[in-house]
Motif scaffolding. Structure first.
Motif, PDB file in Angstrom:
ATOM      1  N   LYS A 149       0.732  -0.933   0.179  1.00  0.00           N
ATOM      2  CA  LYS A 149      -0.087  -0.086   0.032  1.00  0.00           C
ATOM      3  C   LYS A 149       0.371   0.763  -0.135  1.00  0.00           C
ATOM      4  O   LYS A 149       2.209   1.494   0.953  1.00  0.00           O
ATOM      5  CB  LYS A 149      -0.877   0.019   1.388  1.00  0.00           C
ATOM      6  N   ILE A 150       0.336   2.474  -0.808  1.00  0.00           N
ATOM      7  CA  ILE A 150       1.385   3.403  -1.167  1.00  0.00           C
ATOM      8  C   ILE A 150       0.741   4.128   0.444  1.00  0.00           C
ATOM      9  O   ILE A 150      -0.556   4.364   0.484  1.00  0.00           O
ATOM     10  CB  ILE A 150       0.177   3.510  -1.645  1.00  0.00           C
ATOM     11  N   PRO A 151       1.254   4.596   1.324  1.00  0.00           N
ATOM     12  CA  PRO A 151       0.958   5.505   2.621  1.00  0.00           C
ATOM     13  C   PRO A 151       0.042   6.928   2.589  1.00  0.00           C
ATOM     14  O   PRO A 151       0.505   7.801   2.218  1.00  0.00           O
ATOM     15  CB  PRO A 151       2.324   5.751   3.347  1.00  0.00           C
ATOM     16  N   ILE A 152       0.041   6.837   3.829  1.00  0.00           N
ATOM     17  CA  ILE A 152      -1.382   8.035   3.467  1.00  0.00           C
ATOM     18  C   ILE A 152      -0.966   9.424   3.428  1.00  0.00           C
ATOM     19  O   ILE A 152      -0.632  10.546   3.122  1.00  0.00           O
ATOM     20  CB  ILE A 152      -2.850   8.276   4.075  1.00  0.00           C
ATOM     21  N   LYS A 153       0.570   9.266   4.083  1.00  0.00           N
ATOM     22  CA  LYS A 153       1.607  10.380   4.200  1.00  0.00           C
ATOM     23  C   LYS A 153       2.064  11.201   2.697  1.00  0.00           C
ATOM     24  O   LYS A 153       2.279  12.218   2.793  1.00  0.00           O
ATOM     25  CB  LYS A 153       2.817  10.432   4.903  1.00  0.00           C
ATOM     26  N   TYR A 154       2.238  10.259   1.868  1.00  0.00           N
ATOM     27  CA  TYR A 154       2.707  10.343   0.680  1.00  0.00           C
ATOM     28  C   TYR A 154       1.343  11.717   0.240  1.00  0.00           C
ATOM     29  O   TYR A 154       1.870  12.168  -0.722  1.00  0.00           O
ATOM     30  CB  TYR A 154       1.856   9.232  -0.379  1.00  0.00           C
ATOM     31  N   ASN A 155       0.011  11.411   0.046  1.00  0.00           N
ATOM     32  CA  ASN A 155      -0.974  12.071  -0.596  1.00  0.00           C
ATOM     33  C   ASN A 155      -1.337  13.822   0.163  1.00  0.00           C
ATOM     34  O   ASN A 155      -1.448  14.044  -0.111  1.00  0.00           O
ATOM     35  CB  ASN A 155      -2.853  10.881   0.281  1.00  0.00           C
ATOM     36  N   LEU A 156      -0.769  13.153   1.454  1.00  0.00           N
ATOM     37  CA  LEU A 156      -1.057  14.594   2.544  1.00  0.00           C
ATOM     38  C   LEU A 156       0.479  15.167   1.920  1.00  0.00           C
ATOM     39  O   LEU A 156       0.083  16.779   2.000  1.00  0.00           O
ATOM     40  CB  LEU A 156      -1.137  13.899   3.830  1.00  0.00           C
ATOM     41  N   ARG A 157       1.449  14.610   1.958  1.00  0.00           N
ATOM     42  CA  ARG A 157       2.706  15.782   1.393  1.00  0.00           C
ATOM     43  C   ARG A 157       2.468  16.340  -0.066  1.00  0.00           C
ATOM     44  O   ARG A 157       2.336  17.374  -0.597  1.00  0.00           O
ATOM     45  CB  ARG A 157       3.808  14.728   1.131  1.00  0.00           C
ATOM     46  N   SER A 158       1.535  15.716  -1.133  1.00  0.00           N
ATOM     47  CA  SER A 158       1.136  15.577  -2.149  1.00  0.00           C
ATOM     48  C   SER A 158       0.044  17.133  -1.982  1.00  0.00           C
ATOM     49  O   SER A 158       0.271  18.343  -3.331  1.00  0.00           O
ATOM     50  CB  SER A 158      -0.109  15.105  -2.898  1.00  0.00           C
ATOM     51  N   MET A 159      -0.359  16.959  -1.124  1.00  0.00           N
ATOM     52  CA  MET A 159      -1.889  18.098  -1.199  1.00  0.00           C
ATOM     53  C   MET A 159      -1.574  19.034  -0.713  1.00  0.00           C
ATOM     54  O   MET A 159      -1.471  20.337  -1.449  1.00  0.00           O
ATOM     55  CB  MET A 159      -2.769  17.609  -0.055  1.00  0.00           C
ATOM     56  N   TRP A 160       0.297  18.815  -0.215  1.00  0.00           N
ATOM     57  CA  TRP A 160       0.555  20.344   0.482  1.00  0.00           C
ATOM     58  C   TRP A 160       1.452  20.912  -0.649  1.00  0.00           C
ATOM     59  O   TRP A 160       1.385  22.346  -0.498  1.00  0.00           O
ATOM     60  CB  TRP A 160       1.239  19.640   1.718  1.00  0.00           C
ATOM     61  N   ASN A 161       1.485  20.399  -1.021  1.00  0.00           N
ATOM     62  CA  ASN A 161       2.675  20.397  -1.709  1.00  0.00           C
ATOM     63  C   ASN A 161       2.275  21.371  -3.285  1.00  0.00           C
ATOM     64  O   ASN A 161       2.941  22.775  -3.624  1.00  0.00           O
ATOM     65  CB  ASN A 161       3.609  19.619  -2.691  1.00  0.00           C
ATOM     66  N   ARG A 162       0.439  20.772  -3.234  1.00  0.00           N
ATOM     67  CA  ARG A 162       0.245  21.483  -4.173  1.00  0.00           C
ATOM     68  C   ARG A 162      -1.634  22.484  -3.157  1.00  0.00           C
ATOM     69  O   ARG A 162      -2.884  22.338  -3.472  1.00  0.00           O
ATOM     70  CB  ARG A 162      -0.871  20.762  -5.304  1.00  0.00           C
ATOM     71  N   ARG A 163      -0.515  23.466  -2.701  1.00  0.00           N
ATOM     72  CA  ARG A 163      -1.516  23.756  -1.111  1.00  0.00           C
ATOM     73  C   ARG A 163      -2.434  25.005  -1.514  1.00  0.00           C
ATOM     74  O   ARG A 163      -3.974  25.054  -1.500  1.00  0.00           O
ATOM     75  CB  ARG A 163      -0.853  24.169  -0.327  1.00  0.00           C
ATOM     76  N   ARG A 175      -1.569  -1.860  -9.295  1.00  0.00           N
ATOM     77  CA  ARG A 175      -2.429  -0.479 -10.084  1.00  0.00           C
ATOM     78  C   ARG A 175      -3.128  -0.282  -9.298  1.00  0.00           C
ATOM     79  O   ARG A 175      -3.673   0.411  -9.033  1.00  0.00           O
ATOM     80  CB  ARG A 175      -3.169  -1.287 -11.071  1.00  0.00           C
ATOM     81  N   ARG A 176      -4.250  -1.032  -8.707  1.00  0.00           N
ATOM     82  CA  ARG A 176      -5.069  -1.509  -7.051  1.00  0.00           C
ATOM     83  C   ARG A 176      -4.387  -0.222  -6.060  1.00  0.00           C
ATOM     84  O   ARG A 176      -5.061   0.695  -5.571  1.00  0.00           O
ATOM     85  CB  ARG A 176      -5.406  -2.456  -6.861  1.00  0.00           C
ATOM     86  N   SER A 177      -3.080  -0.121  -5.566  1.00  0.00           N
ATOM     87  CA  SER A 177      -2.654   0.352  -4.934  1.00  0.00           C
ATOM     88  C   SER A 177      -2.501   1.976  -5.293  1.00  0.00           C
ATOM     89  O   SER A 177      -3.032   2.847  -4.546  1.00  0.00           O
ATOM     90  CB  SER A 177      -1.178   0.392  -4.397  1.00  0.00           C
ATOM     91  N   ILE A 178      -2.041   1.914  -6.598  1.00  0.00           N
ATOM     92  CA  ILE A 178      -2.761   3.411  -6.862  1.00  0.00           C
ATOM     93  C   ILE A 178      -3.625   3.909  -7.406  1.00  0.00           C
ATOM     94  O   ILE A 178      -4.131   5.431  -6.765  1.00  0.00           O
ATOM     95  CB  ILE A 178      -1.521   3.342  -8.120  1.00  0.00           C
ATOM     96  N   LEU A 179      -4.727   2.603  -7.317  1.00  0.00           N
ATOM     97  CA  LEU A 179      -5.916   3.544  -7.430  1.00  0.00           C
ATOM     98  C   LEU A 179      -6.600   3.309  -6.329  1.00  0.00           C
ATOM     99  O   LEU A 179      -6.963   4.506  -6.156  1.00  0.00           O
ATOM    100  CB  LEU A 179      -7.035   1.866  -8.443  1.00  0.00           C
ATOM    101  N   SER A 180      -6.410   3.180  -5.186  1.00  0.00           N
ATOM    102  CA  SER A 180      -7.159   3.343  -4.046  1.00  0.00           C
ATOM    103  C   SER A 180      -6.591   4.503  -3.011  1.00  0.00           C
ATOM    104  O   SER A 180      -6.924   5.756  -2.902  1.00  0.00           O
ATOM    105  CB  SER A 180      -6.315   2.332  -2.890  1.00  0.00           C
ATOM    106  N   SER A 181      -5.085   4.817  -3.656  1.00  0.00           N
ATOM    107  CA  SER A 181      -4.138   5.885  -3.389  1.00  0.00           C
ATOM    108  C   SER A 181      -4.796   7.041  -3.188  1.00  0.00           C
ATOM    109  O   SER A 181      -5.094   8.273  -2.893  1.00  0.00           O
ATOM    110  CB  SER A 181      -2.660   5.688  -3.423  1.00  0.00           C
ATOM    111  N   PHE A 182      -5.194   7.355  -5.031  1.00  0.00           N
ATOM    112  CA  PHE A 182      -5.952   8.675  -5.564  1.00  0.00           C
ATOM    113  C   PHE A 182      -7.338   8.847  -4.691  1.00  0.00           C
ATOM    114  O   PHE A 182      -7.856  10.049  -4.865  1.00  0.00           O
ATOM    115  CB  PHE A 182      -5.596   8.528  -6.553  1.00  0.00           C
ATOM    116  N   MET A 183      -8.208   7.836  -4.746  1.00  0.00           N
ATOM    117  CA  MET A 183      -9.102   7.610  -3.680  1.00  0.00           C
ATOM    118  C   MET A 183      -8.946   8.531  -2.501  1.00  0.00           C
ATOM    119  O   MET A 183     -10.080   8.896  -2.703  1.00  0.00           O
ATOM    120  CB  MET A 183     -10.109   6.439  -4.316  1.00  0.00           C
ATOM    121  N   VAL A 184      -8.314   8.179  -2.034  1.00  0.00           N
ATOM    122  CA  VAL A 184      -8.006   8.708  -0.767  1.00  0.00           C
ATOM    123  C   VAL A 184      -7.831   9.853  -0.365  1.00  0.00           C
ATOM    124  O   VAL A 184      -8.328  10.858  -0.040  1.00  0.00           O
ATOM    125  CB  VAL A 184      -6.883   7.537   0.067  1.00  0.00           C
TER     126      VAL A 184
END
Length: 388
Positions: free
Chosen positions: A2-16, A296-305
Motif C-alpha cells: 500500500k502507498i502510505p497516506i502521508k504521500y497523499n498529505l504531502r502531495s496536497m500540501w505541495n499543491r496547497r 495498479r490497485r494501490s495507485i487506484l486506492s491512493s488517489f481515491m484516498v
C-alpha cells in the motif's frame, strides 16, 4: 504493497493553493446544501414540534384549518363540559374558544404579507405552557391589547413593545413579546377572543383548544365529538393537526433537493477536474510508483484516498461556512395553516446530524468525482509514462 497516506498529505500540501481553491469551491457547495436542508428542517419542525399529545383542536367538520372553520358560540359550552376534559386548579375546564383572523401587514423590508392574529379564551395561555412572555406582560381583555412573537416583532414594523399599530382601523397596544421555542405560534399575534369578536364583528369561534385528562380521554373525546351530529364538529389531536399543515414545506423541499442535486453534480465535476489536473502533473511520479513495485490497485486506492481527503477538508469548510446562519429567522407564505397564505416564521436549524450529513455529502462528492481520475492514474502504462 500500500502507498502510505502521508504521500497523499504531502502531495496536497505541495499543491496547497490548488487544494485550498478546490476545497473552498466544493465547501461552498456543501454549505449551500446544508443551508437548504436547514431551511426545510426549520420549516417542518415549526409544525411538527407544535402541540401536545393530550390536547385536541376542535374545528368545523369538513374544514382543513382554523381560518376556514367557524361555528356558533353555544358549541363551546357543550364541548368544554364533555367527560374527560381536564380541569385547572380552580376546577375550570381547560378549554379555550378561539377565533383567528388574517391581517395584511408590511415586512420591515417593505413587502406586504399576511399575519395570523388569534383571539383566545381565558384558558388559552394555560393550554400553551411553551409560550413565555420575554418582554412586558400578557394582554388584558376589553382594551385592545396584543402580545406579539419575538420573530414577528423583529420581522414586521409596528410590533415592538409599546407600539400602537393600527389594525382593522383601530389602535392596538403591544404590551408583551413572547417566544414559544420555534413552534407555529411564533408566527402569530395574540389577544383576547372578545376583542377580536367585537372589532371584526365576528361573534363566532374558529376553533376550541382543550386538554384531555389522559391519552385514553383524547380518543374518547374525539369519538364523542365526531359522532355528535348536533354540533357538526371534528376533533383533531393538536400535534396531528399541525403535522398536517406542512404543505408549505413541500416546495421548499423540492427546491432544496433540486439545488442539492445540481450543486452536487457541479461539485463532482470540480473535484474531478482538480484530480485529473493533479494526475496529469504527476505522470512521472506515478511511473516511479509503478517502477517501485506498487500495484495498479494501490495507485487506484491512493488517489481515491486523496480525493476523499480533499473533500473531507471541503466538508469541514462547508460546515464552518453554514454555521453562522444557525438560528436566523426567516419566513415563507403558508397555504396549509389558514388557507390564505399567511406568513409562517421559522429558524434555520443547523443541527449536529445535519453537519454530519454535510460531511457525508462531501465524501460522496469525493468518491464520485475522484473515481474516474483515480482509475485513469491506475491505468497509465509504465512505458507510456516513461516516454512522456
Amino acid at each position: 504493497m500500500k502507498i502510505p497516506i502521508k504521500y497523499n498529505l504531502r502531495s496536497m500540501w505541495n499543491r496547497r493553493v490548488g487544494t485550498l481553491l478546490t476545497a473552498a469551491g466544493v465547501g461552498l457547495t456543501v454549505a449551500i446544501v446544508i443551508v437548504m436542508m436547514a431551511m426545510v428542517g426549520g420549516l417542518t419542525s415549526a409544525f411538527t414540534d407544535t402541540g401536545h399529545s393530550d390536547q385536541l383542536i376542535v374545528i368545523r367538520k369538513g374544514s382543513r384549518n382554523e381560518v376556514n372553520s367557524y361555528y356558533g358560540l353555544n358549541n363551546f359550552a357543550t364541548v368544554r363540559e364533555l367527560p374527560g376534559v381536564a380541569s385547572d386548579e380552580e376546577g375550570k375546564p381547560l378549554a379555550s374558544g378561539e377565533v383567528v383572523v388574517v391581517i395584511n401587514w408590511p415586512r420591515s423590508s417593505g413587502e406586504e404579507t399576511n399575519l395570523t392574529m388569534r383571539g383566545m379564551g381565558e384558558q388559552g395561555l394555560k393550554l400553551r405552557p411553551e409560550l413565555r412572555i420575554v418582554e412586558g406582560r400578557t394582554f388584558e381583555s376589553g382594551v385592545r391589547e396584543i402580545i406579539v412573537s419575538r420573530s414577528a416583532s423583529q420581522r414586521f414594523d409596528g410590533f415592538r413593545l409599546g407600539d400602537t399599530p393600527l389594525i382593522n382601523d383601530a389602535p392596538w397596544t403591544v404590551v408583551g413579546i413572547f417566544e414559544t421555542g420555534g413552534s407555529a405560534y411564533d408566527s402569530e399575534i395574540m389577544t383576547s377572543h372578545s376583542d377580536i369578536a367585537q372589532e371584526w364583528q365576528r361573534p363566532i369561534h374558529s376553533s376550541i383548544l382543550l386538554r384531555a385528562q389522559d391519552l385514553q380521554a383524547v380518543e374518547d373525546i374525539r369519538k364523542r365529538i365526531d359522532e355528535d351530529r348536533n354540533i357538526d364538529l371534528q376533533a383533531i389531536p393538536q400535534r396531528q393537526y399541525f403535522a398536517d399543515q406542512t404543505s408549505s414545506a413541500g416546495p421548499v423541499l423540492v427546491l432544496g433537493t433540486f439545488v442539492a442535486v445540481m450543486m452536487g453534480i457541479g461539485a463532482c465535476f470540480a473535484a474531478m477536474n482538480m484530480m485529473y489536473g493533479t494526475i496529469m502533473a504527476r505522470v512521472k511520479e506515478i511511473a516511479t510508483l509503478r517502477a517501485l513495485g506498487f500495484k495498479r490497485r494501490s495507485i487506484l486506492s491512493s488517489f481515491m484516498v486523496e480525493a476523499m481527503l480533499l473533500t473531507l477538508l471541503a466538508g469541514i469548510l462547508g460546515c464552518l461556512m453554514a454555521l453562522p446562519l444557525n438560528g436566523i429567522t426567516t419566513g415563507t407564505a403558508n397555504m396549509g395553516t389558514n388557507g390564505s397564505f399567511s406568513e409562517i416564521l421559522f429558524q434555520f436549524r443547523i443541527t449536529p446530524p445535519l453537519l454530519v450529513a454535510g460531511i457525508v455529502f462531501a465524501l460522496g462528492v469525493g468518491v464520485a468525482g475522484g473515481f474516474l481520475p483515480a482509475l485513469r492514474a491506475a491505468r497509465i502504462r509504465l512505458i507510456d509514462a516513461l516516454r512522456d
